[in-house]
Motif scaffolding. Structure first.
Motif, short mmCIF file in Angstrom:
data_model
loop_
_atom_site.label_atom_id
_atom_site.label_comp_id
_atom_site.label_asym_id
_atom_site.label_seq_id
_atom_site.Cartn_x
_atom_site.Cartn_y
_atom_site.Cartn_z
N THR A 14 -6.04 42.31 104.93
CA THR A 14 -5.13 41.18 104.75
C THR A 14 -5.79 40.14 103.86
N TYR A 15 -4.98 39.28 103.27
CA TYR A 15 -5.53 38.18 102.47
C TYR A 15 -4.56 37.02 102.46
N PHE A 24 -8.98 32.95 97.46
CA PHE A 24 -8.33 33.90 98.35
C PHE A 24 -9.28 34.23 99.50
N LEU A 25 -8.74 34.25 100.69
CA LEU A 25 -9.50 34.64 101.87
C LEU A 25 -9.16 36.10 102.18
N LEU A 26 -10.15 36.98 101.98
CA LEU A 26 -9.95 38.40 102.23
C LEU A 26 -10.57 38.79 103.56
N GLN A 27 -9.86 39.59 104.33
CA GLN A 27 -10.42 40.13 105.56
C GLN A 27 -10.50 41.64 105.43
N LYS A 31 -14.08 43.48 109.79
CA LYS A 31 -14.00 42.09 110.24
C LYS A 31 -14.78 41.10 109.37
N GLN A 32 -15.36 41.58 108.26
CA GLN A 32 -15.98 40.65 107.33
C GLN A 32 -14.91 39.84 106.62
N VAL A 33 -15.28 38.62 106.25
CA VAL A 33 -14.36 37.74 105.53
C VAL A 33 -15.02 37.29 104.24
N PHE A 34 -14.30 37.38 103.12
CA PHE A 34 -14.80 36.97 101.82
C PHE A 34 -13.90 35.89 101.22
N HIS A 35 -14.52 34.87 100.63
CA HIS A 35 -13.80 33.84 99.89
C HIS A 35 -13.94 34.15 98.40
N TYR A 66 -22.08 32.97 97.22
CA TYR A 66 -21.98 31.82 96.32
C TYR A 66 -21.08 30.75 96.94
N PHE A 67 -19.97 31.16 97.55
CA PHE A 67 -19.06 30.23 98.22
C PHE A 67 -19.79 29.52 99.36
#
Length: 217
Positions: A14-15, A24-27, A31-35, A66-67
């Protein structure tokens, strides 16, 4: 960096787009989350259920670091002005050299870090609060990683009159503690005191002459 879980490629489940940070917030399914910046999201055509290659995972991982580093840096700057060296040293506790440099470069570009402005503000404070002279200020600014050209430009803006007045103010309390000393001893102690503060010979002699105008010196 591992990008497989239970033998399966990781994928975006999901994003969502965060308006306040414009990322964008990616899941992922682990369960990792990336910005991820909008431009990167578009560049790599990221989408729901997209399986990530090891190369793509590593790219997204670096953007997330980096975020995080930028967020940490903004929090650090909220406590007061910092030089670019101070910022990188703070980030070095958790982030790679490349991330440190990237964040510092971005902050300099946007004006959040300005070593010349920092040097001038630092100098004003040290003159007023600590009664430091040019040599002491120069030494302190070098420790902060300020470029020599910025230091020179900053100190050239400090007039001789300001230096004499600053050194004189620093000497008042000191001279009052030397009442039982001879005039020669007083002069020697004042010279040592102001020299340690970072003032040159001419400034110190001007201050000594000014101190002698007082009957109790």
């Amino acid at each position: 960096m591992i990008q497989k879980v239970g033998g399966f490629l990781m994928k975006i489940i999901t994003y969502s787009f965060l308006q306040d940070t414009e990322v964008f917030l990616l899941q992922l399914d682990n369960k990792q989350v990336f910005h991820i910046p909008y431009s990167v999201f578009e560049k790599y055509s990221l989408s729901k259920n997209l399986e990530l290659s090891n190369e793509m995972y590593n790219i997204l991982y670096e953007y997330e670091k980096y975020f995080q580093a930028k967020s940490a840096a903004l929090s650090y700057l909220s406590y007061g002005l910092k030089s670019s060296k101070e910022l990188k040293e703070y980030l070095a506790k958790k982030y790679s050299t490349s991330i440190q440099e990237k964040v510092a470069e971005q902050f300099i570009k946007t004006g959040l870090i300005d070593d010349l402005y920092y040097a001038k503000a630092f100098t004003r404070d040290k003159l007023k609060l600590n009664h430091y002279g040019p040599r002491r200020i120069q030494m302190e600014l070098k420790k902060k990683g300020i470029d020599e050209a910025f230091i020179d430009e900053t100190l050239k803006e400090v007039s001789k009159e300001i230096l004499i007045e600053t050194a004189y103010e620093a000497s008042i309390k000191k001279i009052n503690s030397l009442k039982n000393k001879s005039n020669f001893q007083k002069k020697q102690k004042i010279y040592q005191f102001l020299s340690y503060k970072g003032f040159d010979y001419d400034t110190i002699m001007s201050v000594w002459s000014k101190l002698q105008e007082h009957a109790d010196v």
